[in-house]
Design a protein around this motif. Sequence first.
Motif, PDB file in Angstrom:
ATOM      1  N   ASP A 116       4.461 -16.071   4.197  1.00  0.00           N
ATOM      2  CA  ASP A 116       4.659 -15.635   2.819  1.00  0.00           C
ATOM      3  C   ASP A 116       3.425 -14.924   2.264  1.00  0.00           C
ATOM      4  O   ASP A 116       2.292 -15.306   2.556  1.00  0.00           O
ATOM      5  CB  ASP A 116       4.979 -16.845   1.924  1.00  0.00           C
ATOM      6  N   PHE A 117       3.678 -13.902   1.459  1.00  0.00           N
ATOM      7  CA  PHE A 117       2.609 -13.243   0.718  1.00  0.00           C
ATOM      8  C   PHE A 117       1.964 -14.270  -0.196  1.00  0.00           C
ATOM      9  O   PHE A 117       2.646 -15.032  -0.873  1.00  0.00           O
ATOM     10  CB  PHE A 117       3.194 -12.095  -0.105  1.00  0.00           C
ATOM     11  N   SER A 118       0.630 -14.293  -0.212  1.00  0.00           N
ATOM     12  CA  SER A 118      -0.051 -15.372  -0.924  1.00  0.00           C
ATOM     13  C   SER A 118      -1.350 -14.888  -1.556  1.00  0.00           C
ATOM     14  O   SER A 118      -1.741 -13.715  -1.435  1.00  0.00           O
ATOM     15  CB  SER A 118      -0.358 -16.528   0.035  1.00  0.00           C
ATOM     16  N   LEU A 119      -2.025 -15.827  -2.198  1.00  0.00           N
ATOM     17  CA  LEU A 119      -3.318 -15.534  -2.798  1.00  0.00           C
ATOM     18  C   LEU A 119      -4.333 -15.108  -1.750  1.00  0.00           C
ATOM     19  O   LEU A 119      -5.299 -14.406  -2.070  1.00  0.00           O
ATOM     20  CB  LEU A 119      -3.823 -16.762  -3.569  1.00  0.00           C
ATOM     21  N   ALA A 120      -4.139 -15.485  -0.502  1.00  0.00           N
ATOM     22  CA  ALA A 120      -5.034 -15.019   0.560  1.00  0.00           C
ATOM     23  C   ALA A 120      -4.963 -13.506   0.705  1.00  0.00           C
ATOM     24  O   ALA A 120      -5.994 -12.826   0.809  1.00  0.00           O
ATOM     25  CB  ALA A 120      -4.680 -15.701   1.885  1.00  0.00           C
ATOM     26  N   ASP A 121      -3.748 -12.954   0.715  1.00  0.00           N
ATOM     27  CA  ASP A 121      -3.578 -11.502   0.797  1.00  0.00           C
ATOM     28  C   ASP A 121      -4.139 -10.821  -0.448  1.00  0.00           C
ATOM     29  O   ASP A 121      -4.801  -9.783  -0.360  1.00  0.00           O
ATOM     30  CB  ASP A 121      -2.094 -11.156   0.946  1.00  0.00           C
ATOM     31  N   ILE A 122      -3.861 -11.412  -1.607  1.00  0.00           N
ATOM     32  CA  ILE A 122      -4.354 -10.851  -2.862  1.00  0.00           C
ATOM     33  C   ILE A 122      -5.881 -10.780  -2.858  1.00  0.00           C
ATOM     34  O   ILE A 122      -6.480  -9.766  -3.235  1.00  0.00           O
ATOM     35  CB  ILE A 122      -3.849 -11.687  -4.052  1.00  0.00           C
TER      36      ILE A 122
END
Length: 222
Positions: free
Chosen positions: A158-164
């Motif tokens: 899932d897209f997450s705060l890590a990607d952000i």
Amino acid sequence: MRKLYHFWLSPFCRKVRILLKEKGLDCELIVEKVWERREEFLALNPAGLVPVLIEHDGHPLVESLAICEYLDEVYPNKMLIGFDPPGRAETRRLVSWFDLKFSREVSDALIFEKVLQRYMGGGQPDSSNIRIAHANLKHHLGYIGYLAERRKWLAGDDFSLADITAAAHLSCLDYLGDVPWDDHPAAKDWYARVKSRPSFRPLLADHIPGLPPPKHYADLDF
């Protein structure tokens, strides 16, 4: 309306801006030149750092991770820190990687030498600091590519705060034209997917007075 005190090329501010947009939360952006040490701003955050988010009820929130954790808890319409303990742990590990290690080894030096020195009247950039940061950046791009080739998103499915967080740091460096994308195709493909998200578009419209971005900066097919 909530307000966000920010600076254009602060990756920590950009992280909060992206997360707000992902959750569909509007805010007024207020540029804060932290080196001016305004008393009104210091009353909000004695540390004198951005970002500072003023919620719609007037409550001030400081420090980017604390703000993001707060928003994920209070506005759970779209969870961005993970859905189970292992997922949240991995997301937080990568957020820490970019906000601490990447920041210390890469973005702090490049943003300070190329941008903040100009605003603060600190003289010419230190070429040795820039050279070391560029060398470190290559290793980090390799790690991003390693993760992107093995997972759908950096922390998992899932897209997450890590990607952000990673994209927020890289977007600042991309504005300065410092990212050798062609040498790191896996990292480039991952960043292109993040860059294409609606939450990222306001960042692509940023234009710092006296410091225009390179032509590819706002190009989704860079």
